[in-house]
Motif scaffolding. Structure first.
Motif, PDB file in Angstrom:
ATOM      1  N   TYR A   1      -8.157 -15.052   1.329  1.00 24.10           N
ATOM      2  CA  TYR A   1      -7.893 -13.773   2.000  1.00 24.10           C
ATOM      3  C   TYR A   1      -7.144 -12.868   1.030  1.00 24.10           C
ATOM      4  O   TYR A   1      -5.922 -12.705   1.119  1.00 24.10           O
ATOM      5  CB  TYR A   1      -7.089 -13.999   3.270  1.00 24.10           C
ATOM      6  CG  TYR A   1      -7.900 -14.415   4.471  1.00 24.10           C
ATOM      7  CD1 TYR A   1      -8.266 -13.493   5.442  1.00 24.10           C
ATOM      8  CD2 TYR A   1      -8.306 -15.737   4.624  1.00 24.10           C
ATOM      9  CE1 TYR A   1      -9.011 -13.872   6.547  1.00 24.10           C
ATOM     10  CE2 TYR A   1      -9.050 -16.130   5.723  1.00 24.10           C
ATOM     11  CZ  TYR A   1      -9.396 -15.199   6.686  1.00 24.10           C
ATOM     12  OH  TYR A   1     -10.138 -15.576   7.770  1.00 24.10           O
ATOM     13  N   LEU A   2      -7.863 -12.272   0.100  1.00 26.00           N
ATOM     14  CA  LEU A   2      -7.231 -11.411  -0.895  1.00 26.00           C
ATOM     15  C   LEU A   2      -6.713 -10.119  -0.280  1.00 26.00           C
ATOM     16  O   LEU A   2      -5.610  -9.663  -0.613  1.00 26.00           O
ATOM     17  CB  LEU A   2      -8.231 -11.103  -2.014  1.00 26.00           C
ATOM     18  CG  LEU A   2      -8.836 -12.312  -2.739  1.00 26.00           C
ATOM     19  CD1 LEU A   2      -9.804 -11.842  -3.820  1.00 26.00           C
ATOM     20  CD2 LEU A   2      -7.757 -13.187  -3.335  1.00 26.00           C
ATOM     21  N   SER A   3      -7.488  -9.523   0.607  1.00 22.54           N
ATOM     22  CA  SER A   3      -7.042  -8.283   1.246  1.00 22.54           C
ATOM     23  C   SER A   3      -5.822  -8.524   2.112  1.00 22.54           C
ATOM     24  O   SER A   3      -4.931  -7.673   2.212  1.00 22.54           O
ATOM     25  CB  SER A   3      -8.175  -7.694   2.093  1.00 22.54           C
ATOM     26  OG  SER A   3      -9.285  -7.352   1.290  1.00 22.54           O
ATOM     27  N   ARG A   4      -5.759  -9.674   2.745  1.00 22.67           N
ATOM     28  CA  ARG A   4      -4.591  -9.996   3.575  1.00 22.67           C
ATOM     29  C   ARG A   4      -3.342 -10.123   2.696  1.00 22.67           C
ATOM     30  O   ARG A   4      -2.277  -9.592   3.045  1.00 22.67           O
ATOM     31  CB  ARG A   4      -4.838 -11.293   4.329  1.00 22.67           C
ATOM     32  CG  ARG A   4      -3.627 -11.803   5.080  1.00 22.67           C
ATOM     33  CD  ARG A   4      -3.895 -13.167   5.685  1.00 22.67           C
ATOM     34  NE  ARG A   4      -4.882 -13.082   6.744  1.00 22.67           N
ATOM     35  CZ  ARG A   4      -5.308 -14.138   7.451  1.00 22.67           C
ATOM     36  NH1 ARG A   4      -4.818 -15.343   7.165  1.00 22.67           N
ATOM     37  NH2 ARG A   4      -6.204 -14.005   8.396  1.00 22.67           N
ATOM     38  N   LYS A   5      -3.481 -10.834   1.569  1.00 21.03           N
ATOM     39  CA  LYS A   5      -2.333 -10.957   0.674  1.00 21.03           C
ATOM     40  C   LYS A   5      -1.962  -9.608   0.075  1.00 21.03           C
ATOM     41  O   LYS A   5      -0.780  -9.321  -0.142  1.00 21.03           O
ATOM     42  CB  LYS A   5      -2.661 -11.962  -0.433  1.00 21.03           C
ATOM     43  CG  LYS A   5      -2.780 -13.392   0.070  1.00 21.03           C
ATOM     44  CD  LYS A   5      -2.968 -14.385  -1.061  1.00 21.03           C
ATOM     45  CE  LYS A   5      -4.329 -14.301  -1.675  1.00 21.03           C
ATOM     46  NZ  LYS A   5      -4.566 -15.371  -2.678  1.00 21.03           N
ATOM     47  N   LEU A   6      -2.965  -8.766  -0.197  1.00 22.54           N
ATOM     48  CA  LEU A   6      -2.694  -7.430  -0.727  1.00 22.54           C
ATOM     49  C   LEU A   6      -1.972  -6.576   0.292  1.00 22.54           C
ATOM     50  O   LEU A   6      -1.018  -5.851  -0.025  1.00 22.54           O
ATOM     51  CB  LEU A   6      -4.011  -6.768  -1.141  1.00 22.54           C
ATOM     52  CG  LEU A   6      -3.936  -5.349  -1.711  1.00 22.54           C
ATOM     53  CD1 LEU A   6      -3.128  -5.344  -2.989  1.00 22.54           C
ATOM     54  CD2 LEU A   6      -5.331  -4.816  -1.957  1.00 22.54           C
ATOM     55  N   ALA A   7      -2.406  -6.692   1.564  1.00 16.29           N
ATOM     56  CA  ALA A   7      -1.740  -5.922   2.615  1.00 16.29           C
ATOM     57  C   ALA A   7      -0.329  -6.426   2.847  1.00 16.29           C
ATOM     58  O   ALA A   7       0.595  -5.642   3.083  1.00 16.29           O
ATOM     59  CB  ALA A   7      -2.553  -6.017   3.908  1.00 16.29           C
ATOM     60  N   GLY A   8      -0.138  -7.748   2.763  1.00 21.27           N
ATOM     61  CA  GLY A   8       1.206  -8.285   2.944  1.00 21.27           C
ATOM     62  C   GLY A   8       2.142  -7.874   1.831  1.00 21.27           C
ATOM     63  O   GLY A   8       3.324  -7.618   2.053  1.00 21.27           O
ATOM     64  N   ALA A   9       1.619  -7.791   0.594  1.00 20.22           N
ATOM     65  CA  ALA A   9       2.462  -7.403  -0.534  1.00 20.22           C
ATOM     66  C   ALA A   9       2.831  -5.928  -0.481  1.00 20.22           C
ATOM     67  O   ALA A   9       3.895  -5.533  -0.952  1.00 20.22           O
ATOM     68  CB  ALA A   9       1.741  -7.714  -1.847  1.00 20.22           C
ATOM     69  N   SER A  10       1.946  -5.090   0.093  1.00 21.45           N
ATOM     70  CA  SER A  10       2.197  -3.652   0.130  1.00 21.45           C
ATOM     71  C   SER A  10       2.845  -3.202   1.423  1.00 21.45           C
ATOM     72  O   SER A  10       3.153  -2.035   1.586  1.00 21.45           O
ATOM     73  CB  SER A  10       0.875  -2.895  -0.064  1.00 21.45           C
ATOM     74  OG  SER A  10      -0.030  -3.232   0.978  1.00 21.45           O
ATOM     75  N   SER A  11       3.010  -4.144   2.385  1.00 21.00           N
ATOM     76  CA  SER A  11       3.578  -3.777   3.676  1.00 21.00           C
ATOM     77  C   SER A  11       5.075  -3.534   3.551  1.00 21.00           C
ATOM     78  O   SER A  11       5.767  -4.211   2.787  1.00 21.00           O
ATOM     79  CB  SER A  11       3.313  -4.889   4.694  1.00 21.00           C
ATOM     80  OG  SER A  11       3.969  -4.615   5.915  1.00 21.00           O
ATOM     81  N   PRO A  12       5.632  -2.567   4.309  1.00 23.11           N
ATOM     82  CA  PRO A  12       7.088  -2.347   4.296  1.00 23.11           C
ATOM     83  C   PRO A  12       7.862  -3.565   4.766  1.00 23.11           C
ATOM     84  O   PRO A  12       9.021  -3.743   4.421  1.00 23.11           O
ATOM     85  CB  PRO A  12       7.280  -1.167   5.242  1.00 23.11           C
ATOM     86  CG  PRO A  12       5.951  -0.492   5.289  1.00 23.11           C
ATOM     87  CD  PRO A  12       4.939  -1.567   5.115  1.00 23.11           C
ATOM     88  N   VAL A  13       7.213  -4.427   5.553  1.00 22.72           N
ATOM     89  CA  VAL A  13       7.891  -5.599   6.049  1.00 22.72           C
ATOM     90  C   VAL A  13       8.265  -6.531   4.907  1.00 22.72           C
ATOM     91  O   VAL A  13       9.258  -7.245   4.938  1.00 22.72           O
ATOM     92  CB  VAL A  13       6.997  -6.332   7.077  1.00 22.72           C
ATOM     93  CG1 VAL A  13       7.687  -7.594   7.597  1.00 22.72           C
ATOM     94  CG2 VAL A  13       6.635  -5.398   8.212  1.00 22.72           C
ATOM     95  N   SER A  14       7.430  -6.515   3.855  1.00 26.74           N
ATOM     96  CA  SER A  14       7.683  -7.414   2.736  1.00 26.74           C
ATOM     97  C   SER A  14       8.875  -6.984   1.902  1.00 26.74           C
ATOM     98  O   SER A  14       9.386  -7.747   1.107  1.00 26.74           O
ATOM     99  CB  SER A  14       6.437  -7.501   1.831  1.00 26.74           C
ATOM    100  OG  SER A  14       6.165  -6.226   1.290  1.00 26.74           O
ATOM    101  N   GLY A  15       9.290  -5.709   2.023  1.00 23.87           N
ATOM    102  CA  GLY A  15      10.482  -5.242   1.315  1.00 23.87           C
ATOM    103  C   GLY A  15      10.215  -4.842  -0.117  1.00 23.87           C
ATOM    104  O   GLY A  15      11.161  -4.516  -0.834  1.00 23.87           O
TER     105      GLY A  15
END
Length: 404
Positions: free
Chosen positions: A239-253
């Motif tokens: 899930y590359l897009s999922r990991k990309l979204a998680g890395a760019s999400s504000p939740v990730s800091g």
């Protein structure tokens, strides 16, 4: 910055190495545009952020089994002639001029662009509404899954076509070996009856060798898909897009990495991935149902191809068993014939022994004035030899050495 600015040139250090051969790659982005890249392995490693051992899997000079590897920012795909690297926004395909790879490139061009981009501006308002609905469904599937699906569909179709060709050639050849054997007795074989000839046997041998090689290739692809389906962590790595979204999400800091900033489509990509993987941001990173359904579909297809090859192998084994039974039957008939001839030879040898004794040129006192003895000697010796032959045959029949 345009897409051409994203092409990584070969580093000066890599250019100095004369023994590093350039490889031909083709790059396709999420809009379906393709760019031919003639770069070395160091540029590819720097572009997709993978290690040399992962890129070595795609080397056509090395023999590696079918592999699907999930890395942090890429999927390394080695399926027979399909050797590709899939990222969240592009596909790198090796040897695009290969005759088996050209259909894959065309299919990627057709299916990689989102539906709203491929049908933009086509048709009237009614058709546009239909295309917009299809676009909504297409956006739910990440880019890497669309590319992975094209590769899986291509390899499954390729192996299924090879299996069909093998079946078309094998079944008539096997039937030709057994069709004339059925219902024929040994006495019916003539000089023009070439049922199990060297030509037919050599043809079946080549087909069996081809079937063994094809079965091994299909088995490797099936095992790789089965291994992925058995491990949720391996599927989650794809899930590359999922990991990309998680890395760019504000939740990730933390913000997106710098190497993503050069892409003009990364914003829309992150937006779609964020909508499709809200559960990921909330912590549900083990949701692999979408990929599991995709892999299961092609696992069933490749498993069906393997079942066809298994059925063909069983048919070949049954044909070999049938031919061996026929040959054993004919061999037994020859043994019975040899037994008859050997028994007759023994009886005639006894008759010849008696004839030789009485035919000696030695004077005997009882040989004078006894001419009538010749007739009785011949009759008694002949009847005795015949009775001995009948006795031998009866004993052989009693022991089951000859048929009834």
């Amino acid at each position: 910055m345009g897409r051409e600015g994203y092409i990584v040139p070969a580093e000066p250090q890599a250019a100095v190495k004369k023994n590093t051969a350039a490889r031909n790659w083709i790059m396709m982005d999420c809009s379906g545009e393709k760019t031919v890249l003639d770069v070395d392995k160091y540029a590819i490693m720097h572009r997709v952020q993978i290690h040399a051992r992962d890129l070595r899997i795609l080397d056509p000079l090395l023999s590696y089994p079918s592999t699907i590897l999930g890395r942090e920012r890429a999927i390394v795909l080695n399926l027979e002639h399909i050797k590709a690297i899939i990222t969240a926004e592009e596909v790198l395909l090796r040897d695009p001029s290969d005759e088996h790879v050209i259909p894959v490139v065309e299919e990627l061009q057709r299916r990689l662009p989102p539906a709203n981009a491929s049908h933009h501006g086509q048709g009237d308002g009614k058709d546009y509404g239909k295309y917009d609905a299809e676009a909504g469904e297409e956006d739910e599937s990440p880019f890497e899954f669309r590319a992975l699906e094209v590769a899986l569909e291509a390899i499954c179709s390729f192996l299924a076509a090879r299996t069909t060709e093998l079946e078309t050639a094998a079944y008539p050849a096997l039937d030709q070996l057994t069709s004339k054997c059925k219902g024929m007795r040994l006495s019916e074989y003539g000089p023009n009856t070439h049922v199990i000839s060297s030509l037919n046997l050599d043809r079946v041998r080549k087909l069996k060798s081809a079937m063994t090689r094809l079965t091994a290739r299909v088995q490797k692809v099936r095992d790789e898909l089965e291994q992925l389906l058995d491990d949720d962590d391996d599927m989650a790595d794809l899930y590359l897009s999922r990991k990309l979204a998680g890395a760019s999400s504000p939740v990730s800091g933390s913000g997106a990495p710098n190497w993503f900033a050069a892409s003009p489509t990364i914003g829309s990509k992150i937006s779609r991935a964020s909508r499709a993987s809200v559960a990921t941001v909330r912590g549900d990173e083990n949701d692999v149902e979408e990929l599991e359904m995709l892999l299961e579909a092609y696992f069933m297809q490749i498993d069906g191809t393997l079942n066809k090859l298994t059925a063909l192998r069983e048919y070949i084994d049954d044909t070999e068993d049938y031919i061996n039974i026929q040959l054993d039957n004919h061999r037994n008939q020859l043994i019975q014939l040899e037994l008859f001839l050997s028994s007759g030879t023994v009886c005639l040898s006894i008759y010849s022994l008696v004839a030789g004794i009485f035919g000696m040129n030695i004077p005997y006192t009882w040989n004078e004035d006894h001419g009538f003895m010749f007739k009785w000697v011949v009759i008694v010796t002949g009847v005795s030899c015949a009775l001995l032959f009948v006795l031998i045959m009866s004993y052989a029949r009693y022991k089951g050495l000859v048929g009834s």
